[in-house]
Design a protein around this motif. Structure first.
Motif, PDB file in Angstrom:
ATOM      1  N   PRO A  43      32.094  63.206  60.224  1.00  0.00           N
ATOM      2  CA  PRO A  43      32.915  64.326  59.745  1.00  0.00           C
ATOM      3  C   PRO A  43      32.475  65.621  60.418  1.00  0.00           C
ATOM      4  O   PRO A  43      31.305  65.817  60.713  1.00  0.00           O
ATOM      5  N   ALA A  44      33.429  66.488  60.682  1.00  0.00           N
ATOM      6  CA  ALA A  44      33.115  67.798  61.257  1.00  0.00           C
ATOM      7  C   ALA A  44      33.166  68.877  60.179  1.00  0.00           C
ATOM      8  O   ALA A  44      32.535  69.918  60.318  1.00  0.00           O
ATOM      9  N   THR A  45      33.913  68.610  59.143  1.00  0.00           N
ATOM     10  CA  THR A  45      34.060  69.587  58.064  1.00  0.00           C
ATOM     11  C   THR A  45      33.890  68.886  56.715  1.00  0.00           C
ATOM     12  O   THR A  45      34.213  67.706  56.583  1.00  0.00           O
ATOM     13  N   ARG A  67      33.066  80.486  55.072  1.00  0.00           N
ATOM     14  CA  ARG A  67      32.505  80.906  56.353  1.00  0.00           C
ATOM     15  C   ARG A  67      31.081  80.387  56.564  1.00  0.00           C
ATOM     16  O   ARG A  67      30.719  79.948  57.648  1.00  0.00           O
ATOM     17  N   ALA A  68      30.276  80.414  55.532  1.00  0.00           N
ATOM     18  CA  ALA A  68      28.879  80.016  55.675  1.00  0.00           C
ATOM     19  C   ALA A  68      28.681  78.500  55.668  1.00  0.00           C
ATOM     20  O   ALA A  68      27.660  78.013  56.143  1.00  0.00           O
ATOM     21  N   ASN A  69      29.648  77.736  55.151  1.00  0.00           N
ATOM     22  CA  ASN A  69      29.419  76.310  54.940  1.00  0.00           C
ATOM     23  C   ASN A  69      30.381  75.365  55.638  1.00  0.00           C
ATOM     24  O   ASN A  69      30.204  74.154  55.564  1.00  0.00           O
ATOM     25  N   LEU A  70      31.377  75.868  56.324  1.00  0.00           N
ATOM     26  CA  LEU A  70      32.347  74.980  56.962  1.00  0.00           C
ATOM     27  C   LEU A  70      31.715  74.141  58.069  1.00  0.00           C
ATOM     28  O   LEU A  70      32.132  73.019  58.318  1.00  0.00           O
ATOM     29  N   GLY A  71      30.658  74.626  58.693  1.00  0.00           N
ATOM     30  CA  GLY A  71      30.016  73.908  59.793  1.00  0.00           C
ATOM     31  C   GLY A  71      28.781  73.105  59.399  1.00  0.00           C
ATOM     32  O   GLY A  71      27.986  72.736  60.262  1.00  0.00           O
ATOM     33  N   ILE A  72      28.629  72.780  58.127  1.00  0.00           N
ATOM     34  CA  ILE A  72      27.394  72.102  57.709  1.00  0.00           C
ATOM     35  C   ILE A  72      27.227  70.725  58.333  1.00  0.00           C
ATOM     36  O   ILE A  72      26.104  70.236  58.433  1.00  0.00           O
ATOM     37  N   TYR A  73      28.301  70.100  58.774  1.00  0.00           N
ATOM     38  CA  TYR A  73      28.179  68.778  59.407  1.00  0.00           C
ATOM     39  C   TYR A  73      28.042  68.861  60.928  1.00  0.00           C
ATOM     40  O   TYR A  73      27.622  67.904  61.561  1.00  0.00           O
ATOM     41  N   THR A  74      28.423  69.994  61.510  1.00  0.00           N
ATOM     42  CA  THR A  74      28.299  70.133  62.964  1.00  0.00           C
ATOM     43  C   THR A  74      26.962  70.750  63.367  1.00  0.00           C
ATOM     44  O   THR A  74      26.477  70.512  64.473  1.00  0.00           O
ATOM     45  N   GLN A  75      26.364  71.516  62.499  1.00  0.00           N
ATOM     46  CA  GLN A  75      25.103  72.189  62.828  1.00  0.00           C
ATOM     47  C   GLN A  75      23.974  71.228  63.184  1.00  0.00           C
ATOM     48  O   GLN A  75      23.235  71.493  64.142  1.00  0.00           O
ATOM     49  N   PRO A  76      23.807  70.096  62.481  1.00  0.00           N
ATOM     50  CA  PRO A  76      22.720  69.181  62.865  1.00  0.00           C
ATOM     51  C   PRO A  76      22.893  68.586  64.268  1.00  0.00           C
ATOM     52  O   PRO A  76      21.924  68.134  64.871  1.00  0.00           O
TER      53      PRO A  76
END
Length: 140
Positions: A43-45, A67-76
């Motif tokens: 998942p990306a989002t 804004r702060a959490n939409l990228g929680i799966y792409t950051q790692p």
């Protein structure tokens, strides 16, 4: 931006060294996956695409800032520098993002998989609704 740079400058060097050691360890763990696969779909989002102006979304019963959490799966993944193509999976009423992750220097694989998924009709952005046709919601 200035505040972030100042905050970063105040981080003790020992924390930076520990963070870099963790980053190297984590990267090795993820790279080991590519011994058995050419790419990883993830998942990306954490939610469907937010509406324009939407400030929050709910994840596991917790209201979070978009804004702060939409990228929680792409950051790692971006944290360790792997090539990624994020693609929208058309769901109703809004799409959700999926990421195609490839081994280092194998952008070609990620792009070919994304293209094949698009050609098969599995992913792709639909035509947007005319502006103003729907009311933008607050958060849920």
């Amino acid at each position: 931006m200035r505040d972030r740079l100042i905050a970063g400058a105040m981080i003790p060097a020992s924390y930076v060294v520990k963070a870099q050691k963790f980053r190297r360890w984590y990267r090795e763990q993820v790279l080991a996956l590519f011994a058995n696969v050419d790419a990883i779909l993830a998942p990306a989002t954490p939610c469907t695409a937010p509406a324009i102006g939407q400030q929050t979304f709910t994840l596991d019963g917790v209201e979070l800032n978009v804004r702060a959490n939409l990228g929680i799966y792409t950051q790692p993944i971006s944290f360790i520098g792997l090539p990624v193509v994020a693609v929208p999976v058309p769901l109703k009423p809004l799409p959700i993002g999926v990421q195609v992750i490839a081994a280092p220097w194998r952008e070609d694989i990620a792009l070919r998989i994304a293209y094949a998924l698009e050609q098969a009709g599995v992913v792709g952005a639909g035509k947007p609704s005319p502006a103003g046709s729907k009311k933008v919601g607050g958060g849920k």
